[in-house]
Design an enzyme around this catalytic site. Structure first.
Site, mmCIF file in Angstrom:
data_model
loop_
_atom_site.group_PDB
_atom_site.id
_atom_site.type_symbol
_atom_site.label_atom_id
_atom_site.label_comp_id
_atom_site.label_asym_id
_atom_site.label_seq_id
_atom_site.Cartn_x
_atom_site.Cartn_y
_atom_site.Cartn_z
ATOM 1 C CB SER A 1 -0.975 -0.043 1.185
ATOM 2 O OG SER A 1 -1.980 0.916 1.028
ATOM 3 C CB VAL B 1 -11.267 -24.609 -10.994
ATOM 4 C CG1 VAL B 1 -10.373 -23.421 -10.713
ATOM 5 C CG2 VAL B 1 -11.602 -25.322 -9.703
ATOM 6 C CG ASP C 1 -11.634 -21.106 -7.372
ATOM 7 O OD1 ASP C 1 -12.332 -20.199 -7.877
ATOM 8 O OD2 ASP C 1 -10.430 -21.272 -7.645
ATOM 9 C CG ASP D 1 -6.572 -3.173 -3.588
ATOM 10 O OD1 ASP D 1 -7.287 -2.325 -3.002
ATOM 11 O OD2 ASP D 1 -5.344 -3.255 -3.405
ATOM 12 C CG HIS E 1 -5.481 -2.355 0.175
ATOM 13 N ND1 HIS E 1 -4.762 -2.122 -0.976
ATOM 14 C CD2 HIS E 1 -4.973 -1.514 1.104
ATOM 15 C CE1 HIS E 1 -3.874 -1.173 -0.753
ATOM 16 N NE2 HIS E 1 -3.973 -0.787 0.507
HETATM 17 C C1 LIG Z 1 -13.626 -28.026 -1.852
HETATM 18 O O1 LIG Z 1 -13.382 -26.732 -2.385
HETATM 19 C C2 LIG Z 1 -12.328 -26.705 -3.284
HETATM 20 C C3 LIG Z 1 -12.039 -25.257 -3.618
HETATM 21 O O2 LIG Z 1 -13.136 -24.421 -3.420
HETATM 22 C C4 LIG Z 1 -12.680 -27.527 -4.499
HETATM 23 O O3 LIG Z 1 -11.605 -27.499 -5.405
HETATM 24 C C5 LIG Z 1 -12.921 -28.952 -4.044
HETATM 25 O O4 LIG Z 1 -13.358 -29.707 -5.142
HETATM 26 C C6 LIG Z 1 -13.946 -29.004 -2.956
HETATM 27 N N1 LIG Z 1 -13.935 -30.328 -2.401
HETATM 28 C C7 LIG Z 1 -15.039 -30.947 -2.111
HETATM 29 C C8 LIG Z 1 -14.898 -32.309 -1.527
HETATM 30 O O5 LIG Z 1 -16.135 -30.430 -2.313
#
Ligand SMILES: *[C@@H]1O[C@H](CO)[C@@H](O)[C@H](O)[C@H]1NC(C)=O
Ligand SMILES: *[C@@H]1O[C@H](CO)[C@@H](O)[C@H](O)[C@H]1NC(C)=O
Ligand SMILES: *[C@@H]1O[C@H](CO)[C@@H](O)[C@H](O)[C@H]1NC(C)=O
Ligand SMILES: *[C@@H]1O[C@H](CO)[C@@H](O)[C@H](O)[C@H]1NC(C)=O
Ligand SMILES: *[C@@H]1O[C@H](CO)[C@@H](O)[C@H](O)[C@H]1NC(C)=O
Ligand SMILES: *[C@@H]1O[C@H](CO)[C@@H](O)[C@H](O)[C@H]1NC(C)=O
Ligand SMILES: *[C@@H]1O[C@H](CO)[C@@H](O)[C@H](O)[C@H]1NC(C)=O
Ligand SMILES: *[C@@H]1O[C@H](CO)[C@@H](O)[C@H](O)[C@H]1NC(C)=O
Ligand SMILES: *[C@@H]1O[C@H](CO)[C@@H](O)[C@H](O)[C@H]1NC(C)=O
Ligand SMILES: *[C@@H]1O[C@H](CO)[C@@H](O)[C@H](O)[C@H]1NC(C)=O
Ligand SMILES: *[C@@H]1O[C@H](CO)[C@@H](O)[C@H](O)[C@H]1NC(C)=O
Ligand SMILES: *[C@@H]1O[C@H](CO)[C@@H](O)[C@H](O)[C@H]1NC(C)=O
Length: 521
Positions: free
Chosen positions: A180, A252, A254, A416, A452
């Protein structure tokens, strides 16, 4: 024992253009602390056991400048000293000598570094009320320059002199670590004082100061001009919808947007969607057109009254309401009856308001509540005209730093909520254009999900400082940086950050919790 050398008589720093006013020492013993990575940007959590160091504080003034600057240096005993200097940066309006610098310095001492911080003459103020005006009507340009650049060179000269006196030889290697304001300080060092540090870690840097600071008021301006203010829960819901829409673009799902440039999301598509149990009302409410308008313009970024570009907006996924971080461009406060007004006390608009008060209007009573769009444009323009050279810190010509053998690393969180990551990306692109073979001395990493400096769902680059040391001392090129976090379901997730312009992409086959399953492409 080097402890016996911890007396003022050991040290005699000399600083060109300045007078040393005082030098004090005290021996600090038995320091035990676990410094969390959350407050130790660029570093992992560090456990410090029974550390001893000599605290040397040098007070000086630049002749004629009416400043009083304190540089505090911590020197570990010679049996634990690792031969390296680590200077640590500030945050917000603070140059150093505050909670965060002391956290990083404690960790540094525990690892054998000599550590240093400066207050740049600003004392312990966390905002410029006490120092911003030299007198009514006159911004304090000397102290602003001390913060922007001058104190940084002084600090290094003093620290290196103290190290020479205490250990009999100067540091074998010198490093800067900051985020920062501290990231901006690091870039300023590379730009103006290219010989001082061997390695600079300049993270989430507050560069482009003259633009991004006034731009922090843009959402408040637009809400004031419309006379309409969304509830935080609406902005949060719109942000979550954007994340959900773009999460999978890297292959993916996530909760993170890794490829921000590939993401497009229409805030207006959420209008009418019901937010359950809105935290401002405790009821279910539909997302309003006002909320979509405010989210859209905060993402778009500051524009002048005639629509021309002023500065970048926040990315999809950034905290716009301030609910999560206390730093939201579009923060509002709502009454029991559900009516909201702009929140000038939120840290983001407050930065812009303080800047305009002290450095543009030079009037401690200036109130921005009722300014017109044209007045905003003129504040913005004045900021750039008067201060870009002082504190903009966006000089892309790092030729001298490269020639001196310097190395630099920067990360910037893609979520951020304070400093738009596009400004740092612009800077890196400008350095790439200005200096041949940028990757040989300067690398940049975009961090999915990171807010941030710290915070957010995607982890923090805690290995970046050690990667810098390995690059400087062993020539180990940091092509990628490891990063890990706990996934939504409690699983440990390991990923990698890629050297810009590369981006991490899931290979589509392996375990998505393993860094090996991602390629930089
Ligand atoms: C848990 O979360 C991760 C990342 O968010 C993901 O890649 C993974 O598949 C998930 N595992 C299960 C068992 O749901
Ligand atoms: C720190 O821990 C050491 C033991 O490792 C102990 O001797 C020392 O007293 C502790 N320091 C303080 C200030 O408690
Ligand atoms: C802690 O450090 C002191 C020196 O400051 C030393 O005398 C003492 O033995 C150390 N204690 C432990 C437990 O290592
Ligand atoms: C170091 O010395 C300065 C100046 O006396 C003092 O303000 C500061 O608290 C000291 N820090 C420690 C950890 O002793
Ligand atoms: C020096 O700064 C102080 C505030 O830190 C102010 O009170 C004083 O008037 C200034 N002196 C001069 C000569 O400008
Ligand atoms: C530490 O410094 C003292 C002199 O002050 C010296 O005698 C001693 O050998 C040094 N120890 C180490 C480990 O360098
Ligand atoms: C609504 O949220 C509040 C916390 O903001 C919680 O205390 C309350 O139980 C929630 N009500 C419902 C119906 O979920
Ligand atoms: C804001 O809305 C306009 C009009 O719908 C659209 O063109 C623009 O892409 C939106 N901006 C962002 C950042 O979503
Ligand atoms: C809601 O409450 C605020 C503050 O108490 C008040 O100023 C406003 O007039 C009220 N609005 C309505 C529509 O009742
Ligand atoms: C801003 O305008 C409103 C409405 O005209 C007025 O009530 C308020 O006092 C003004 N605020 C300032 C700081 O001028
Ligand atoms: C860039 O910096 C180098 C070294 O300081 C200087 O020689 C050169 O003229 C600068 N280039 C430009 C375009 O200003
Ligand atoms: C440099 O490499 C050596 C040998 O692999 C290793 O022991 C040392 O820890 C490395 N140093 C740094 C600073 O990474």
């Amino acid at each position: 024992m080097s402890a016996s050398l911890c007396t003022p008589a050991t040290f005699a720093p000399v600083l060109s253009g300045a007078a040393i006013l005082n030098l004090s020492t005290n021996l600090v013993t038995g320091v035990n602390s676990t410094v969390s990575s959350t407050f130790n940007y660029n570093h992992p959590t560090i456990k410090v056991t029974n550390a001893t160091y000599c605290n040397v504080t040098v007070t000086y003034t630049h002749s004629g400048a009416n400043d009083t600057i304190n540089v505090e240096t911590w020197l570990p005993m010679n049996d634990t000293y690792n031969g390296r200097l680590q200077a640590t940066g500030g945050g917000g309006w603070v140059a150093g000598r505050f909670f965060l610098s002391y956290q990083t310095m404690t960790a540094a001492i525990g690892q054998g570094y000599a550590a240093v911080t400066t207050d740049a003459g600003l004392g312990s103020a966390t905002e410029p009320t006490s120092w911003g005006l030299e007198s009514p009507g006159n911004p304090n340009l000397n102290l602003l320059q001390d913060l922007a650049s001058v104190s940084l060179a002084d600090e290094a000269v003093i620290a290196k002199s103290l190290i020479q006196s205490f250990y009999g030889t100067g540091p074998a290697h010198s490093y800067w670590s900051g985020c920062s304001q501290g990231g901006r300080q690091g870039l300023m060092l590379a730009q103006r004082y290219p010989d001082i540090y061997d390695g600079i870690v300049a993270s989430s840097p507050a560069i482009n100061w003259a633009q991004f600071i006034p731009a922090l008021y843009y959402s408040q301006l637009m809400m004031n001009l419309m006379g309409q203010y969304p509830k935080g829960c609406e902005l949060d819901a719109i942000g979550n919808a954007a994340i959900a829409a773009c999460d999978g673009l890297d292959g993916v799902v996530d909760g993170l947007i890794s490829d921000m440039d590939a993401c497009s999301f229409d805030a207006f598509s959420t209008v009418g969607t019901v937010v359950q149990n809105c935290s401002q009302t405790g009821t279910d409410i539909p997302i309003s057109a006002t909320a979509a308008t405010v989210a859209n313009l905060t993402w778009t970024g500051a524009r002048s009254a005639n629509g021309s570009f002023l500065w970048y907006g926040k990315s999809f996924g950034a905290d716009l309401s301030g609910s999560a971080t206390g730093q939201g461009d579009a923060a509002t406060v709502c009454s029991q009856n559900g009516t909201c007004v702009g929140n000038d006390a939120d840290a983001n608009p407050l930065l812009a308001i303080d800047w305009a008060k002290f450095f543009i209007q030079a009037d401690a009573n200036f109130n921005m509540d009722n300014i017109t769009h044209e007045q905003f444009d003129s504040i913005f323009q004045s900021s750039v005209q008067r201060y870009n050279d002082i504190i903009g810190t966006a000089d892309a010509n790092l030729t001298a730093f490269k020639a001196a053998g310097g190395k630099m690393l920067t990360y910037h969180g893609l979520n951020d909520q304070v400093i738009a990551p596009k400004g740092t990306e612009d800077y890196y692109n400008a350095v790439t254009a200005a200096v041949p073979d940028v990757q040989s001395f300067y690398r940049f990493y975009q961090v999915p999900g990171l807010q941030h400096c710290s915070g957010g769902n995607g982890g923090q680059p805690t290995a970046i400082f050690d990667a810098m040391v390995a690059w400087v001392e062993n020539g180990t090129v940091p092509e990628t940086l490891p990063i890990s976090f706990t996934g939504n379901n409690g699983t440990a997730v390991n990923r990698k950050l890629c050297s810009y312009p590369l981006k991490p992409k899931y290979d589509g086959m392996g375990d998505s919790n393993s860094a090996d399953s991602f390629v930089c492409s």
